[in-house]
Enzyme design. Sequence first.
Site, PDB file in Angstrom:
ATOM      1  N   ASP A 183      55.000  49.193  53.534  1.00 14.52           N
ATOM      2  CA  ASP A 183      56.406  48.873  53.286  1.00 14.52           C
ATOM      3  C   ASP A 183      57.239  50.087  53.692  1.00 14.52           C
ATOM      4  OD1 ASP A 183      56.177  50.720  51.327  1.00 14.52           O
ATOM      5  OD2 ASP A 183      56.513  49.356  49.663  1.00 14.52           O
ATOM      6  N   ASP A 197      52.878  39.144  49.702  1.00 13.41           N
ATOM      7  CA  ASP A 197      52.183  40.205  48.969  1.00 13.41           C
ATOM      8  C   ASP A 197      52.734  40.203  47.571  1.00 13.41           C
ATOM      9  OD1 ASP A 197      54.816  41.658  49.576  1.00 13.41           O
ATOM     10  OD2 ASP A 197      53.778  43.065  48.265  1.00 13.41           O
ATOM     11  N   CYS A 253      34.152  29.042  41.127  1.00 12.16           N
ATOM     12  CA  CYS A 253      34.489  30.218  41.947  1.00 12.16           C
ATOM     13  C   CYS A 253      33.220  30.919  42.406  1.00 12.16           C
ATOM     14  CB  CYS A 253      35.358  31.166  41.118  1.00 12.16           C
ATOM     15  SG  CYS A 253      35.697  32.750  41.893  1.00 12.16           S
ATOM     16  N   CYS A 311      33.241  34.155  43.620  1.00 12.00           N
ATOM     17  CA  CYS A 311      33.525  35.584  43.768  1.00 12.00           C
ATOM     18  C   CYS A 311      32.383  36.391  43.154  1.00 12.00           C
ATOM     19  CB  CYS A 311      34.869  35.941  43.118  1.00 12.00           C
ATOM     20  SG  CYS A 311      34.798  36.278  41.355  1.00 12.00           S
ATOM     21  N   CYS A 354      32.284  35.995  39.282  1.00 15.78           N
ATOM     22  CA  CYS A 354      31.856  34.686  38.764  1.00 15.78           C
ATOM     23  C   CYS A 354      30.396  34.389  39.110  1.00 15.78           C
ATOM     24  CB  CYS A 354      32.780  33.583  39.270  1.00 15.78           C
ATOM     25  SG  CYS A 354      34.406  33.641  38.467  1.00 15.78           S
ATOM     26  N   HIS A 402      38.208  39.442  40.650  1.00 16.08           N
ATOM     27  CA  HIS A 402      38.301  37.985  40.558  1.00 16.08           C
ATOM     28  C   HIS A 402      39.679  37.481  40.985  1.00 16.08           C
ATOM     29  CE1 HIS A 402      37.985  33.863  39.147  1.00 16.08           C
ATOM     30  NE2 HIS A 402      39.174  34.047  38.614  1.00 16.08           N
TER      31      HIS A 402
END
Lengths: 376, 376
Positions: free
Chosen positions: A89, A271, A309, A311, A314, A340
């Site tokens: 940014d 974002d 999920c 991930c 998980c 997660h």
Amino acid sequence: MFTLLKTEGRARRGTLTCAHGTAQTPVFMNVGTQGAIKGAVSAHDLKEIGCQIELSNTYHLHLRPGDKLVKEMGGLHSFMRWDGPILTDSGGFQVFSLAGLRKIKEEGVTFASHIDGRRIFMGPEESMQIQSNLGSDIAMAFDECVENPAPYDYVKQSCERTLRWLERCKVEHDRLNQLPDTVNPQQMLFGINQGGTFPDLRIWHMQKAAEIPCDGYAIGGLAVGEPTETMYEIIDAVEPYMPKDKPRYLMGVGTPSNIIEGVARGIDMFDCVMPARNARHGKLYTWEGTLNIKNEKYKNDSQPIDPTCDCPVCRSFSRAYLRHLFAAGEMLAMRLAVLHNLHFYNTLMVRIRDALDQGSFEDFRRVYSTKLSGRL
Amino acid sequence: MFTLLKTEGRARRGTLTCAHGTAQTPVFMNVGTQGAIKGAVSAHDLKEIGCQIELSNTYHLHLRPGDKLVKEMGGLHSFMRWDGPILTDSGGFQVFSLAGLRKIKEEGVTFASHIDGRRIFMGPEESMQIQSNLGSDIAMAFDECVENPAPYDYVKQSCERTLRWLERCKVEHDRLNQLPDTVNPQQMLFGINQGGTFPDLRIWHMQKAAEIPCDGYAIGGLAVGEPTETMYEIIDAVEPYMPKDKPRYLMGVGTPSNIIEGVARGIDMFDCVMPARNARHGKLYTWEGTLNIKNEKYKNDSQPIDPTCDCPVCRSFSRAYLRHLFAAGEMLAMRLAVLHNLHFYNTLMVRIRDALDQGSFEDFRRVYSTKLSGRL
């Protein structure tokens, strides 16, 4: 370079090719403010959870460790060991939200560092120089992020100045990319639309900004306290004036629902610190809504956060274990929760893109825009 | 089951087979007090940094989340997702160092939880029951860890009582392992030698403890403030009375040098919070001595922490990046530092074992016992 692959209504499916790789859009950028992701998450972890573009902060990295040091270390990619695209940014948002004792002039802004009170000057040229030193793939133009609400006259003056700043950014950015020792000579520049909550100013500013050849355009200054409906109205107003062949980035937004609604309104890039911040407070996302893992009812729940999920969290850990880690004040709680939630956001974008590919985005939107706003 | 493979002087090379796998000894156990490793390190990470045995704390897990809950979740292995051997301490050390308002009787100890002040009773039977619920591979006998210095008469009385407690632990442990719903019916029991800094008490206690058939024996109550030389003298005094065919564990020790010297005196197992705690303060181990990564001189040092180290941190990140993470207060600093230091300790044990295998442990000791105590 941005390639528009497909549209469904105003929603767009595309690709954005940067010096460090191609991102599939719509994309959610994962925020690593100071060159690291809050919650003990490294650039390697980002790969594992499906991050495509990492976002770092010009203001923070300028103050610490210093952009010149980062350049000396080979640029931000080398420093933090992330080899994919990085967007930085402009520093504008932090200068106007974090720093103290601001003084805005035509040249730029003098402000006090939030770390040690040191007086610092940043204008369009300085912001470009810092981002050039960081060597990000996408630099953002230096803008004034006007607070909400703000009087019409002030917003008008401010977005006229932000437009003049964009012209200066463009000139300086072009110059820096030509220098022999530039970290990333293919760095792109995105302009930022401002204009508060006034559609006419927003449109005027967008039309003018579009005349300055940037690699993409962002809508800034939203999600700063205005009602969600107002945010959607502003996007609706501005979007027709954003170049069709350039990526559009809605800065600092938002909830899963905001993102789905943003995509529906023609936005390609997002974002937000929200998924990581919520994670650190125990608020976790599932495909059936959010849950607060600190809740007593999860104390002996052997299921993963979201049974659907895949991930890394998980796949291994139970709600009961995660709840214990939060209760015990273990840092590991933060890490697992952040992994997660960021994976969830990245997967949300995969599912949005899949829906666009299959022409079923409207169906997806109908189901998930409300469902993901609710609690489990 | 412990198998002694080889000796060099008093130093021993062996294997320790538990219900969840075989550890090569000498071994350093990695401490995950509350079922998680401080610094956002998970059980999966432990695998990657060469941990063989994880150590958790009976006292902490009893208070939070509660050992009955852990049993309900399938035991500690299942709860924290570590499939290798786990040793649980007895709770004695924490009862005597952390808890408030202690009252010691023959039956056991009544104390106030350091979390909420709740009054709790723990004696040999309770400690065994908690550790049985946790389902660790190795349970430690409940003992009194006497403060240092302490009067001879008190230490004598205390270690007589600790011996009676060991007898009770053995009876209860045997009973629990027979129960139909025991989490880990192959759980082993280690006795703990006490006796302060009085060699005669230490020896008397060790001789008596050795008559009670345990799966291993520990030396407790050292590294609690006495000079290092005193610690070595006590080990020297006690070691001849420790059964040769059982593993010996020096509790809570210590620096790399302490470990090398412990191995030289016939110790097989070690644990210590020091590498992780030092990491969190920026003190990192290298094969040339320690360094403080917060030091200004590392700000633009592009080398890894230790150029000869192949840990996940040194394979990727520079000293400059790590220093920045510490300066910026990023949680990732803790994680990377802890991963490196624990990997260093685990690798130290690999090198000690390699030296023993090759019959060159004395050479290794001569070089590294002093070198690793110094600063880089």
